[in-house]
Write a protein that holds these residues in place. Structure first.
Motif, short mmCIF file in Angstrom:
data_model
loop_
_atom_site.label_atom_id
_atom_site.label_comp_id
_atom_site.label_asym_id
_atom_site.label_seq_id
_atom_site.Cartn_x
_atom_site.Cartn_y
_atom_site.Cartn_z
N LEU A 84 -13.03 -6.70 -2.36
CA LEU A 84 -12.28 -5.57 -1.83
C LEU A 84 -11.58 -5.93 -0.52
N ALA A 85 -12.25 -6.73 0.30
CA ALA A 85 -11.64 -7.14 1.57
C ALA A 85 -10.39 -7.97 1.33
N TYR A 86 -10.45 -8.88 0.35
CA TYR A 86 -9.25 -9.69 0.08
C TYR A 86 -8.14 -8.84 -0.50
N ALA A 87 -8.49 -7.89 -1.39
CA ALA A 87 -7.45 -7.01 -1.94
C ALA A 87 -6.78 -6.21 -0.83
N SER A 88 -7.56 -5.72 0.13
CA SER A 88 -6.97 -4.98 1.25
C SER A 88 -6.10 -5.90 2.11
N HIS A 89 -6.59 -7.14 2.34
CA HIS A 89 -5.80 -8.09 3.12
C HIS A 89 -4.48 -8.42 2.44
N ARG A 90 -4.53 -8.63 1.13
CA ARG A 90 -3.29 -8.97 0.40
C ARG A 90 -2.34 -7.79 0.37
N THR A 91 -2.88 -6.57 0.30
CA THR A 91 -2.02 -5.38 0.35
C THR A 91 -1.34 -5.25 1.70
N ASN A 92 -2.07 -5.50 2.78
CA ASN A 92 -1.48 -5.41 4.11
C ASN A 92 -0.42 -6.49 4.31
N THR A 96 -4.07 0.13 -2.56
CA THR A 96 -4.72 -1.19 -2.60
C THR A 96 -4.35 -1.92 -3.89
N SER A 125 -4.73 -4.39 -6.87
CA SER A 125 -5.80 -4.96 -7.69
C SER A 125 -5.16 -5.58 -8.93
N ASP A 180 0.89 2.69 5.01
CA ASP A 180 -0.16 2.32 4.04
C ASP A 180 0.42 2.19 2.65
#
Length: 440
Positions: free
Chosen positions: A26-34, A116, A118, A113
């Protein structure tokens, strides 16, 4: 218990792996989204500056070329709207509903924002950027960007995490199985040893050496206890055997001396003499049976050979004929049974000829490894059958029948020695069945 330990360890490991892998994914998905948001917002900001400049210069040629080239290069879609919401320019195929994003941008706010990213979506994201300087908004730039590359990156990272979790889980399960076996090895060894002792192998012992130190100490203490119990039982058997053996000679001498006194007795002492001789015979029989039981318990005198059951039964026909009891058999001459089983048959036949009245019938059969001696005598009740295999047990109704009360106890020990099962069952309509189930 081994399976329960493995399941418990595996469940804990699954929770641990999930607690590590899921937050990382989840942290990587959030990082890639940002990162996608920052990259595309920079593009949207540049287009907003170009749109504001084009509106001031009233020349949209450069802006049109830029957004067309961008849409073709990145597969994106760009819209430029006036501050009243009317469409001024468009490039690419715009599929998203831009009303909410348009209201956000017209209020002077940019997109902060994104959903996210995925492996399962979304396919595109929409960014809105107000065009203008200071508080003067001249229009809005709407950028719809594809997420293919971002979703591929997230898929690769999630796949790597899943593969790592599966590998870690597999190694953890293997380690859990080995750990469970290591922990339970002394318990398994104790179970095997107790089963062997229960089957009559009193020399069986556990082998300490593997497992937790507490359980290894338990094995050592169990072995010490088994040695003490086996030693006590061996001393008891030795005492019974020695006492029985030593009593045989005095009883024989006593019997001879009593017989020598018979000619000197007068009529009034004859009855007492006969009672004394009967008691002496009963005592001699008891000593003989005790000696036999001690030998059987010690495993002595048991030959591991097969004997002919038909020939063994032939020796009983004269005994039964003299007692007026019929002995029926349908045993082949080639049918053989272990020596211990033949001795059990002797005990059952000896008991039957004592209790079956004249004219009665005793039947001996051997089918599929099951030897049965069936009589039509008075039989025993259910409670009596449950106690009859004990030592010195005598039925109250048969107290006047000669015997030591050890015959069936000896038969039970013989059955145990050859791995057979001895049972006492009721016969129909009355009588007793002595059933011996031989091992395969």
């Amino acid at each position: 218990m081994n399976a329960r330990l493995v399941v418990t360890f595996t469940t804990l490991i699954v929770f641990l792996v999930a607690a590590l892998a899921v937050p990382l994914g989840l942290a990587y998905a959030s990082h890639r989204t940002n990162r996608l948001l920052l990259d595309r917002r920079a593009d949207a900001t540049r287009f907003a500056e170009l749109a504001d400049q084009a509106a001031r210069d009233d020349d949209h040629t450069g802006l049109i070329a830029e957004i067309n080239r961008y849409a073709e290069l990145y597969g994106a879609a760009v819209r430029v709207r006036d501050r009243d919401g009317s469409l001024r320019l468009s490039a690419g195929s715009f599929e998203s509903d831009d009303r909410d994003a348009l209201r956000l941008a017209l209020s002077g706010r940019t997109t902060e924002d994104l959903p996210t990213i995925s492996p399962f979506g979304p396919d595109t994201v929409l960014l809105a950027e107000p065009a203008g300087r200071d508080a003067q908004i001249s229009g809005v730039v709407l950028l719809q960007a594809p997420t293919d590359r971002a979703r591929l990156d997230v898929s690769l990272v999630w796949g790597a995490l899943a593969l790592g979790a599966v590998v870690a889980l597999a190694y953890s399960v293997l380690a859990a199985r080995r750990l469970a076996r290591w922990i339970l090895r002394p318990v398994t060894e104790l179970d095997r040893t107790t089963q062997a002792i229960a089957q009559g192998r009193l020399d069986a012992r556990a082998h300490p050496g593997v497992g937790p130190s507490e359980l290894r100490r338990l094995e050592e203490r169990f072995n010490a206890m088994a040695d003490a119990v086996a030693g006590a039982m061996e001393r008891q058997r030795a005492f019974v055997a020695d006492a029985s053996h030593e009593l045989r000679t005095p009883l024989t001498v006593l019997g001879l001396r009593l017989e020598n006194l018979e000619p000197h007795l007068h009529g009034e002492g004859t009855a007492e003499f006969e009672e004394a001789m009967a008691e002496l015979d009963r005592l001699a029989l008891l000593v003989e049976d005790l000696l036999t039981l001690a030998k059987v318990e010690a495993g002595a005198g048991l030959e591991a050979k097969e004997v002919s059951l038909a020939r063994r039964l032939a020796t009983w026909r004269e005994v039964y004929a003299a007692a007026g009891v019929r002995l029926l058999t349908d045993i082949s001459e080639i049918s053989t049974i272990p020596e211990a089983a033949a001795r059990i048959a002797d005990i059952a036949l000896d008991n039957a000829q004592k209790f079956v009245p004249q004219g009665g019938t005793v039947t001996v059969t051997l089918e599929d490894g099951v030897l049965r001696v069936t009589d039509d005598g008075p039989g025993l009740s259910e409670e009596e059958r449950a106690e009859a295999l004990g030592r010195f047990w005598r039925s109250g109704a048969h107290a006047n029948v000669p015997g030591s009360g050890l015959g069936l106890a000896i038969a039970a020990e013989l059955a145990r020695s050859c791995g057979a099962t001895l049972s006492l069952l009721p016969a129909s309509p009355h009588g007793l069945v002595v059933e011996l189930r031989l091992p395969p």
